[in-house]
Scaffold this motif. Structure first.
Motif, PDB file in Angstrom:
ATOM      1  N   ASP A  53      30.499 -28.329 -14.907  1.00  0.00           N
ATOM      2  CA  ASP A  53      30.578 -26.869 -14.823  1.00  0.00           C
ATOM      3  C   ASP A  53      31.917 -26.416 -15.427  1.00  0.00           C
ATOM      4  OD1 ASP A  53      30.881 -24.223 -14.116  1.00  0.00           O
ATOM      5  OD2 ASP A  53      30.344 -24.488 -12.019  1.00  0.00           O
ATOM      6  N   PRO A  54      31.891 -25.606 -16.505  1.00  0.00           N
ATOM      7  CA  PRO A  54      33.145 -25.227 -17.170  1.00  0.00           C
ATOM      8  C   PRO A  54      34.105 -24.439 -16.279  1.00  0.00           C
ATOM      9  CG  PRO A  54      31.282 -23.964 -18.035  1.00  0.00           C
ATOM     10  CD  PRO A  54      30.720 -25.068 -17.203  1.00  0.00           C
ATOM     11  N   LEU A  55      33.592 -23.544 -15.430  1.00  0.00           N
ATOM     12  CA  LEU A  55      34.475 -22.768 -14.558  1.00  0.00           C
ATOM     13  C   LEU A  55      35.138 -23.668 -13.515  1.00  0.00           C
ATOM     14  CD1 LEU A  55      32.527 -19.432 -13.958  1.00  0.00           C
ATOM     15  CD2 LEU A  55      34.488 -19.845 -15.452  1.00  0.00           C
ATOM     16  N   ARG A  56      34.367 -24.593 -12.953  1.00  0.00           N
ATOM     17  CA  ARG A  56      34.954 -25.525 -11.978  1.00  0.00           C
ATOM     18  C   ARG A  56      35.958 -26.459 -12.650  1.00  0.00           C
ATOM     19  NH1 ARG A  56      30.448 -24.273  -9.010  1.00  0.00           N
ATOM     20  NH2 ARG A  56      30.772 -24.342  -6.735  1.00  0.00           N
ATOM     21  N   LEU A  57      35.666 -26.871 -13.866  1.00  0.00           N
ATOM     22  CA  LEU A  57      36.601 -27.722 -14.595  1.00  0.00           C
ATOM     23  C   LEU A  57      37.919 -26.990 -14.810  1.00  0.00           C
ATOM     24  CD1 LEU A  57      37.484 -30.163 -16.205  1.00  0.00           C
ATOM     25  CD2 LEU A  57      36.199 -29.272 -18.181  1.00  0.00           C
ATOM     26  N   ASN A  58      37.851 -25.729 -15.224  1.00  0.00           N
ATOM     27  CA  ASN A  58      39.079 -24.968 -15.436  1.00  0.00           C
ATOM     28  C   ASN A  58      39.813 -24.727 -14.122  1.00  0.00           C
ATOM     29  OD1 ASN A  58      41.036 -23.546 -16.915  1.00  0.00           O
ATOM     30  ND2 ASN A  58      40.020 -21.605 -16.522  1.00  0.00           N
ATOM     31  N   CYS A  59      39.066 -24.467 -13.059  1.00  0.00           N
ATOM     32  CA  CYS A  59      39.676 -24.262 -11.753  1.00  0.00           C
ATOM     33  C   CYS A  59      40.432 -25.512 -11.308  1.00  0.00           C
ATOM     34  CB  CYS A  59      38.597 -23.902 -10.728  1.00  0.00           C
ATOM     35  SG  CYS A  59      39.249 -23.465  -9.102  1.00  0.00           S
ATOM     36  N   LEU A  60      39.818 -26.673 -11.497  1.00  0.00           N
ATOM     37  CA  LEU A  60      40.461 -27.931 -11.104  1.00  0.00           C
ATOM     38  C   LEU A  60      41.680 -28.235 -11.962  1.00  0.00           C
ATOM     39  CD1 LEU A  60      37.673 -30.526 -10.211  1.00  0.00           C
ATOM     40  CD2 LEU A  60      39.362 -29.478  -8.721  1.00  0.00           C
TER      41      LEU A  60
END
Length: 298
Positions: free
Chosen positions: A182-189
């Motif tokens: 998930d791109p948003l979760r990747l950026n969040c992490l």
């Protein structure tokens, strides 16, 4: 609208945000140290993404919860792999901005476009035949930017070159994982991990005060919510739909935006040698992404 156009627009918006963020970073450095700025900025980016992710999750029907979707081994591997080079890139860039103009900093940072295809060799990606010409132009451009009229390259400019190397590694990791998580979760992490690493270094090297943080608050908000939160998410989405060469070419326009914003908002000026150097570096960036057609066998 096809996926290639969507990816191009995503990266274009990310580029506009990143280019203007150099101004916010320069202004913020008047109050706090680089690690303090990056720790708070990255934390803002991660926190700002959480409600967006939650709202998007409400539309999903796979039976998983908001938290359970974060408990994904591959997501954490991707987040750590992207966050470590991002930590070095963001902080080296911030330290370099202490004594380097926003416009020049952006052009030196743009050298990551040269390093991406070079590092791609280790991933068994054959670089463009334009690479030798690009490297020659880039070295010449760096000489004009950094050495004309001075006795040598300043330490801050070496930091920005190190930043370019780290960004190149981060881009390659994003390219590897963009279609897997998930791109948003990747950026969040990656933002959250980068914030934690920056905070650890901050505790040992800097002594931020509440007044200093308040002085750079709006700069941190812009660099945090927009640059870390929005732009890096757009980068992951854009690279998901585009070839790495095309994506890198669009992102290289960040340097042009930064120079224009530096001139407009910070009243920065560049010498004729620095302008020539910037043109050479930008030319190298463009040439590095031009594919060379192979000759058909006779």
């Amino acid at each position: 609208m096809n996926k290639q156009i969507q990816g191009s627009l995503a990266l274009l918006f990310a580029t506009l945000i990143w280019g203007s963020t150099f101004v916010a970073q320069s202004l913020g450095m008047a109050y706090v140290g680089p690690f303090t700025f990056q720790a708070i900025r990255c934390a803002m980016g991660a926190i700002g993404l959480l409600p967006v992710i939650y709202l998007i999750d409400r539309k999903k029907t796979d039976g998983k919860t908001f938290l359970s979707r974060f408990l994904n081994k591959r997501l954490w591997i991707a987040g750590i792999c992207c966050a470590i080079p991002l930590f070095f890139a963001a902080n080296l860039q911030q330290m370099g901005l202490v004594t380097t103009d926003a416009g020049k900093s952006a052009f030196l940072t743009a050298m990551y476009i040269i390093f991406v295809p070079l590092f791609g060799i280790f991933l068994r990606r054959r670089p463009s035949a334009m690479i030798p010409i690009s490297v020659t132009l880039a070295v010449a451009g760096l000489y004009f930017i950094s050495c004309m009229g001075v006795s040598g390259i300043r330490f801050s400019e070496l930091l920005l070159l190190g930043c370019a190397v780290a960004f190149a590694i981060q881009i390659l990791f994003v390219d590897k994982f963009a279609n897997q998580v998930d791109p948003l979760r990747l950026n969040c992490l990656q933002s959250g991990i980068c914030a934690a690493l920056s905070a650890i270094v901050m505790l040992f090297t800097e002594t931020p005060s509440i007044d200093a943080i308040q002085g750079s608050f709006w700069s941190m908000c812009y660099a945090g919510f927009l640059s870390m939160g929005v732009a890096y998410a757009l980068q992951i989405v854009g690279q998901k739909h585009l070839e790495p060469a095309v994506a890198s070419l669009i992102m290289s326009l960040e340097s042009v935006v930064a120079v224009l914003c530096g001139c407009i908002f910070l009243h920065e000026t560049m010498t004729k040698w620095e302008i020539i150097g910037c043109i050479l570096v930008f030319s190298a960036v463009i040439l590095a992404q031009i594919p060379v057609k192979k000759k058909a066998p006779a």
